[in-house]
Design a protein around this motif. Structure first.
Motif, PDB file in Angstrom:
ATOM      1  N   ASP A 277     -44.807 -38.757  48.752  1.00  0.00           N
ATOM      2  CA  ASP A 277     -46.104 -39.086  48.152  1.00  0.00           C
ATOM      3  C   ASP A 277     -46.000 -40.067  46.989  1.00  0.00           C
ATOM      4  O   ASP A 277     -46.940 -40.219  46.217  1.00  0.00           O
ATOM      5  N   MET A 278     -44.865 -40.726  46.871  1.00  0.00           N
ATOM      6  CA  MET A 278     -44.603 -41.758  45.854  1.00  0.00           C
ATOM      7  C   MET A 278     -44.341 -41.178  44.464  1.00  0.00           C
ATOM      8  O   MET A 278     -44.269 -41.922  43.488  1.00  0.00           O
ATOM      9  N   THR A 279     -44.168 -39.862  44.354  1.00  0.00           N
ATOM     10  CA  THR A 279     -43.811 -39.256  43.068  1.00  0.00           C
ATOM     11  C   THR A 279     -42.544 -39.883  42.513  1.00  0.00           C
ATOM     12  O   THR A 279     -42.480 -40.263  41.326  1.00  0.00           O
ATOM     13  N   TYR A 280     -41.516 -40.010  43.345  1.00  0.00           N
ATOM     14  CA  TYR A 280     -40.227 -40.488  42.851  1.00  0.00           C
ATOM     15  C   TYR A 280     -40.170 -42.002  42.749  1.00  0.00           C
ATOM     16  O   TYR A 280     -39.557 -42.536  41.813  1.00  0.00           O
ATOM     17  N   THR A 281     -40.804 -42.713  43.671  1.00  0.00           N
ATOM     18  CA  THR A 281     -40.816 -44.171  43.542  1.00  0.00           C
ATOM     19  C   THR A 281     -41.609 -44.609  42.321  1.00  0.00           C
ATOM     20  O   THR A 281     -41.322 -45.648  41.726  1.00  0.00           O
ATOM     21  N   ASN A 282     -42.596 -43.824  41.921  1.00  0.00           N
ATOM     22  CA  ASN A 282     -43.347 -44.144  40.705  1.00  0.00           C
ATOM     23  C   ASN A 282     -42.573 -43.793  39.437  1.00  0.00           C
ATOM     24  O   ASN A 282     -42.723 -44.451  38.404  1.00  0.00           O
ATOM     25  N   ALA A 283     -41.728 -42.764  39.512  1.00  0.00           N
ATOM     26  CA  ALA A 283     -41.071 -42.243  38.305  1.00  0.00           C
ATOM     27  C   ALA A 283     -39.764 -42.939  37.954  1.00  0.00           C
ATOM     28  O   ALA A 283     -39.347 -42.919  36.793  1.00  0.00           O
ATOM     29  N   ALA A 284     -39.105 -43.546  38.936  1.00  0.00           N
ATOM     30  CA  ALA A 284     -37.749 -44.058  38.715  1.00  0.00           C
ATOM     31  C   ALA A 284     -37.735 -45.401  37.997  1.00  0.00           C
ATOM     32  O   ALA A 284     -38.685 -46.181  38.067  1.00  0.00           O
ATOM     33  N   ASP A 285     -36.618 -45.665  37.337  1.00  0.00           N
ATOM     34  CA  ASP A 285     -36.395 -46.949  36.665  1.00  0.00           C
ATOM     35  C   ASP A 285     -35.614 -47.919  37.541  1.00  0.00           C
ATOM     36  O   ASP A 285     -35.674 -49.134  37.321  1.00  0.00           O
ATOM     37  N   LEU A 286     -34.874 -47.383  38.521  1.00  0.00           N
ATOM     38  CA  LEU A 286     -34.101 -48.236  39.438  1.00  0.00           C
ATOM     39  C   LEU A 286     -34.061 -47.569  40.797  1.00  0.00           C
ATOM     40  O   LEU A 286     -33.936 -46.349  40.900  1.00  0.00           O
ATOM     41  N   TYR A 287     -34.182 -48.388  41.836  1.00  0.00           N
ATOM     42  CA  TYR A 287     -34.126 -47.912  43.213  1.00  0.00           C
ATOM     43  C   TYR A 287     -32.740 -48.183  43.777  1.00  0.00           C
ATOM     44  O   TYR A 287     -32.256 -49.327  43.767  1.00  0.00           O
ATOM     45  N   LEU A 288     -32.092 -47.142  44.296  1.00  0.00           N
ATOM     46  CA  LEU A 288     -30.788 -47.245  44.938  1.00  0.00           C
ATOM     47  C   LEU A 288     -30.957 -46.796  46.381  1.00  0.00           C
ATOM     48  O   LEU A 288     -31.387 -45.662  46.636  1.00  0.00           O
ATOM     49  N   GLY A 289     -30.658 -47.671  47.331  1.00  0.00           N
ATOM     50  CA  GLY A 289     -30.897 -47.295  48.718  1.00  0.00           C
ATOM     51  C   GLY A 289     -30.240 -48.225  49.705  1.00  0.00           C
ATOM     52  O   GLY A 289     -29.285 -48.935  49.383  1.00  0.00           O
ATOM     53  N   ASP A 290     -30.792 -48.229  50.924  1.00  0.00           N
ATOM     54  CA  ASP A 290     -30.243 -49.075  51.980  1.00  0.00           C
ATOM     55  C   ASP A 290     -31.368 -49.732  52.778  1.00  0.00           C
ATOM     56  O   ASP A 290     -31.747 -50.849  52.469  1.00  0.00           O
ATOM     57  N   VAL A 291     -31.973 -49.043  53.766  1.00  0.00           N
ATOM     58  CA  VAL A 291     -32.972 -49.725  54.594  1.00  0.00           C
ATOM     59  C   VAL A 291     -34.332 -49.028  54.625  1.00  0.00           C
ATOM     60  O   VAL A 291     -35.193 -49.409  55.412  1.00  0.00           O
TER      61      VAL A 291
END
Length: 386
Positions: A277-291
């Protein structure tokens, strides 16, 4: 008045918000007779949570597998493959026949047309996510009667890669952004550390988790300099084994060690509603991921990104990895803390790339995406069936 079914036939909750805002807007406006069809208690609960009072008066119909054979197949195979998801179509053909249109965010529903001959229904695809993976642009997309897309990037690739006629496509924006997420408590109370979101994909041939995941978690655990949220794609741990069919691959879904759950600077969420629900994408300062396409939801408010390439991918110039132009790409996770430091320091050099992918991925106007999508569906149906 047109009878329109919004079908939520999902194993998890990650696709709901890509069509639910449209259903709620359509029901509110009174331009169609709207039914929400759900195939699990989990999905219905998430619909109710995200909708709140807006769901009042909207019809929700639970669908189940009905035959003894279907129920046996579900019990036998559903822990490994989405058996229930496919069998529910066959067992509810009469239910689907009553509608003028079926609105879905995935493609498995096309079996109603290709196998069961329900040609009298218009199939409308909202898609889910604005990501770049090739599977989102395969030829199957061309079987829909109408496709709603978030921006020019998706439209152009559907035409070029999937062979979708341009007249089948409408750019309506990103409906998920219309969802109002319930206010959350602070994820890390009284912490002045910056927060990293690690969001690995489940596909073994694409994901960073199976090669780098344990190393990433251990380094953040030992360092303590950053807060870390592990919130993978919700299908990563949904079954004991992760199986993908776009390129056949299989791997065991080994969960993180319990010590990480007890670390005050780490949050392990393996599939709660907050993962989608975008809770974490809204809260984070940096995105670490792949695809994962969630990187685009993160970039709606541009911030540093860091990508892990566990497969020595020739990604430069490859449209399936366009998002990797928005931050550094690492093929080695031996110093992930140093890589995060460098990603923060180099953010300014990726600002133009981030702005470019956002403009190409999301069409933004003064009119909400769910309103635009409702108008596009009704206009199409008025022309197609009168």
């Amino acid at each position: 008045m047109k009878k329109i079914c919004f079908l939520f036939n999902h194993d998890q909750t990650h696709q709901i918000a890509h069509s639910l805002p449209i259903a709620l807007q359509m029901a509110k406006s009174g331009v169609a007779d709207v039914t929400l069809a759900v195939t699990s208690i989990l999905v219905e609960a998430e619909i109710r949570r995200l909708s709140g009072a807006a769901l009042q008066g909207v019809k929700i119909v639970p669908l189940h597998t009905k035959s003894a054979v279907s129920q046996l197949l579900v019990r036998t195979f559903d822990r490994l493959v989405p058996a229930r998801k496919l069998l529910v179509y066959r067992d509810n053909l009469e239910f689907f026949r009553q509608f003028d249109a079926l609105v879905v965010s995935e493609k498995s529903s096309l079996i109603l047309k290709t196998r069961y001959g329900l040609d009298g229904i218009k199939f409308i695809h909202t898609r889910h996510g604005a990501g770049d993976r090739a599977i989102g642009f395969n030829a199957e997309s061309a079987q829909f009667d109408l496709i709603l897309v978030s921006g020019e990037k998706i439209r152009d690739r559907l035409i070029c890669d999937a062979g979708v006629p341009p007249e089948k496509i409408r750019i309506t924006g990103y409906a998920k952004f219309d969802i109002i997420v319930p206010e959350q408590k602070p994820l890390f109370p009284a912490s002045d550390r910056r927060t990293i979101l690690y969001n690995p994909h489940p596909s073994p041939h694409l994901s960073s988790w199976f090669k780098f995941g344990a190393e990433v978690l251990e380094q953040f655990y030992q360092s303590g300099r950053y807060n870390l949220i592990l919130a993978p794609h919700v299908m990563l741990f949904a079954r004991p084994w992760t199986i993908t069919i776009d390129r056949l691959s299989i791997a065991p879904a080994k969960k993180p060690h319990r010590r990480y759950h007890n670390a005050p600077h780490m949050l392990m969420d393996l599939g709660s509603p907050a993962c989608t629900d975008m809770t974490y994408t809204n809260a984070a300062d940096l995105y670490l991921g792949d695809v994962s396409s969630q990187v685009y939801e993160f970039l709606n408010r541009p911030r540093p990104c860091l990508f892990l390439d566990a497969h020595d991918t020739p990604w430069q110039g490859n449209p399936n990895y366009r998002h990797w132009a928005t931050g550094p790409v690492e093929t080695d996770a031996s110093d992930i803390i140093g890589a995060v430091d460098a990603a923060f320091a180099s953010q300014a050099s990726y600002s133009d790339a981030q702005r470019a992918v956002l403009e190409d991925s999301f069409s933004v106007t003064d009119i909400p995406a769910s309103v635009r999508a409702t108008a596009a569906i009704i206009d199409y149906l008025d022309q197609a069936i009168g």
